[in-house]
Design an enzyme around this catalytic site. Structure first.
Site, PDB file in Angstrom:
ATOM      1  N   ASP A   1     -26.123  64.104  72.709  1.00 42.03           N
ATOM      2  CA  ASP A   1     -25.883  64.159  71.261  1.00 42.03           C
ATOM      3  C   ASP A   1     -26.942  63.391  70.486  1.00 42.03           C
ATOM      4  O   ASP A   1     -27.265  62.248  70.832  1.00 42.03           O
ATOM      5  CB  ASP A   1     -24.521  63.514  70.935  1.00 42.03           C
ATOM      6  CG  ASP A   1     -23.407  64.538  70.832  1.00 42.03           C
ATOM      7  OD1 ASP A   1     -23.692  65.719  70.541  1.00 42.03           O
ATOM      8  OD2 ASP A   1     -22.246  64.149  71.031  1.00 42.03           O
TER       9      ASP A   1
ATOM     10  N   GLU B   1     -24.707  68.264  65.100  1.00 37.17           N
ATOM     11  CA  GLU B   1     -23.559  68.806  64.362  1.00 37.17           C
ATOM     12  C   GLU B   1     -24.020  69.461  63.064  1.00 37.17           C
ATOM     13  O   GLU B   1     -24.924  68.963  62.401  1.00 37.17           O
ATOM     14  CB  GLU B   1     -22.574  67.668  64.042  1.00 37.17           C
ATOM     15  CG  GLU B   1     -21.984  67.030  65.286  1.00 37.17           C
ATOM     16  CD  GLU B   1     -20.928  65.960  64.973  1.00 37.17           C
ATOM     17  OE1 GLU B   1     -20.599  65.751  63.780  1.00 37.17           O
ATOM     18  OE2 GLU B   1     -20.433  65.352  65.940  1.00 37.17           O
TER      19      GLU B   1
ATOM     20  N   GLU C   1     -15.057  72.979  67.735  1.00 35.72           N
ATOM     21  CA  GLU C   1     -14.032  71.951  67.948  1.00 35.72           C
ATOM     22  C   GLU C   1     -12.840  72.172  67.020  1.00 35.72           C
ATOM     23  O   GLU C   1     -12.984  72.261  65.811  1.00 35.72           O
ATOM     24  CB  GLU C   1     -14.650  70.558  67.721  1.00 35.72           C
ATOM     25  CG  GLU C   1     -13.654  69.434  67.955  1.00 35.72           C
ATOM     26  CD  GLU C   1     -14.299  68.059  68.177  1.00 35.72           C
ATOM     27  OE1 GLU C   1     -15.551  67.980  68.270  1.00 35.72           O
ATOM     28  OE2 GLU C   1     -13.548  67.078  68.251  1.00 35.72           O
TER      29      GLU C   1
ATOM     30  N   LYS D   1     -27.840  68.030  71.368  1.00 35.29           N
ATOM     31  CA  LYS D   1     -26.801  68.681  70.555  1.00 35.29           C
ATOM     32  C   LYS D   1     -26.782  68.008  69.188  1.00 35.29           C
ATOM     33  O   LYS D   1     -26.961  66.797  69.093  1.00 35.29           O
ATOM     34  CB  LYS D   1     -25.429  68.557  71.239  1.00 35.29           C
ATOM     35  CG  LYS D   1     -24.254  69.052  70.376  1.00 35.29           C
ATOM     36  CD  LYS D   1     -22.994  69.303  71.191  1.00 35.29           C
ATOM     37  CE  LYS D   1     -22.095  68.114  71.372  1.00 35.29           C
ATOM     38  NZ  LYS D   1     -21.575  67.469  70.157  1.00 35.29           N
TER      39      LYS D   1
ATOM     40  N   SER E   1     -19.288  60.429  71.479  1.00 36.07           N
ATOM     41  CA  SER E   1     -17.954  59.858  71.699  1.00 36.07           C
ATOM     42  C   SER E   1     -18.063  58.585  72.538  1.00 36.07           C
ATOM     43  O   SER E   1     -17.095  57.826  72.641  1.00 36.07           O
ATOM     44  CB  SER E   1     -17.024  60.872  72.368  1.00 36.07           C
ATOM     45  OG  SER E   1     -17.627  61.435  73.507  1.00 36.07           O
TER      46      SER E   1
HETATM   47  O1  KIV Z   1     -19.189  63.508  71.613  1.00 37.85           O
HETATM   48  C1  KIV Z   1     -18.433  64.292  72.209  1.00 37.85           C
HETATM   49  O2  KIV Z   1     -17.715  63.925  73.156  1.00 37.85           O
HETATM   50  C2  KIV Z   1     -18.387  65.676  71.755  1.00 37.85           C
HETATM   51  C3  KIV Z   1     -17.361  66.569  72.370  1.00 37.85           C
HETATM   52  C4  KIV Z   1     -16.040  66.286  71.776  1.00 37.85           C
HETATM   53  C5  KIV Z   1     -17.714  67.996  72.249  1.00 37.85           C
HETATM   54  O3  KIV Z   1     -19.146  66.061  70.918  1.00 37.85           O
END
Ligand code: KIV
Length: 271
Positions: A90, A122, A189, A120, A52
């Protein structure tokens, strides 16, 4: 005494212990040193260097444009500010979907160059092999299911996912697959709270929700949204804990006013 209060450093094992004891896990995003230092000192359990950052820090419309190099830059800044929280980073779009070797190489770069604690990614069954390969290198992996923003052009909208039985069934299966593959936690989410609570009660690993209700093991929000820096985004699940947009606007306006009025700096503010 709660686990949260006595622990000096949060690890994936501590998170597991929190789930067992029914102690909720707190998680927020951060993308830079200054914010991460405040968030960590305030007692957050997990800091997510989320993709994000693509929206929040770089102003892109989606999470897709951010690169692995940019994620590593943000992650390094956050890690240097953090003493206690577990820092999860991420894997950005395009850095792991090709194959499991690409996923492993990207995860290794994040761990080596940013000194992160976990990654993390997806997806469900389609990333199983990648999760296993990353784990085989000793890197903890967090999953992310349901509304996965890297697939926004497939979904077409950011509305609530898994309202229909078929998608709900697939979600439950995917959550089990990620747990069996070795994920230490999963983010869910934007799904109905009953479904999220069902997943949290079926799985033994912590389930962290965003827009997934109160029946899960922990909550995550985007820092800039909960601080009210971004005041244009108001989904139902967001609770604003401050209105920093107004605070910052008024501080900047006062500064401009003082400079124009030759009131700043005054005698005590100069050498
Ligand atoms: O990138 C992010 O902020 C996220 C959250 C919304 C869990 O993956």
């Amino acid at each position: 005494m709660s686990v949260h209060k006595v622990v000096k450093k949060i690890t994936t094992h501590i998170l597991q212990e929190m789930k067992l004891k029914g102690e909720k896990i707190s998680m927020l995003t951060a993308y830079d040193f200054s914010m991460a230092r405040i968030v960590d000192a305030a007692g957050i359990d997990i800091i997510l260097v989320g993709d994000s950052a693509s929206n929040v820090m770089a102003g892109h419309e989606t999470t897709l444009p951010i690169t692995l190099d940019q994620m590593i830059y943000h992650a390094g800044s956050v890690i240097r500010a953090t003493n206690r929280a577990l820092v999860v980073v991420d894997l950005p779009f395009g850095s792991y979907q090709g194959n499991s070797k690409e996923a492993l190489n990207s995860a290794i770069r994040i761990m080596k160059e940013a000194e992160a604690h976990a990654v993390k990614l997806e997806g469900g069954r389609e990333v199983r092999e990648s999760v296993e390969r990353i784990l085989s290198a000793g890197i903890p992996v967090m999953g992310h299911l349901c509304l996965t923003p890297q697939s926004i052009y497939k979904f077409g909208t950011y509305t609530v996912r898994a309202k229909e039985d078929e998608e709900a069934k697939r979600l439950i299966e995917d959550a089990h697959i990620l747990q069996e593959a070795g994920c230490f936690a999963i983010v869910l989410e934007k799904i109905p709270y009953k479904l999220a609570a069902q997943v949290a009660s079926e799985l033994t690993i912590p389930i962290i929700g965003i827009g997934a209700g109160n029946g899960v093991d922990g909550q995550v929000l985007v820092l800039h949204d909960m601080l009210g820096i971004n005041n244009e985004f108001s989904p139902r699940f967001l609770r604003r804990y401050a209105n920093l947009y107004e605070v910052i606007t008024s501080a900047v306006q006062n500064y401009v006013k003082d400079v124009k009025a030759k009131d700043f700096p005054n005698d005590s503010e100069q050498y």
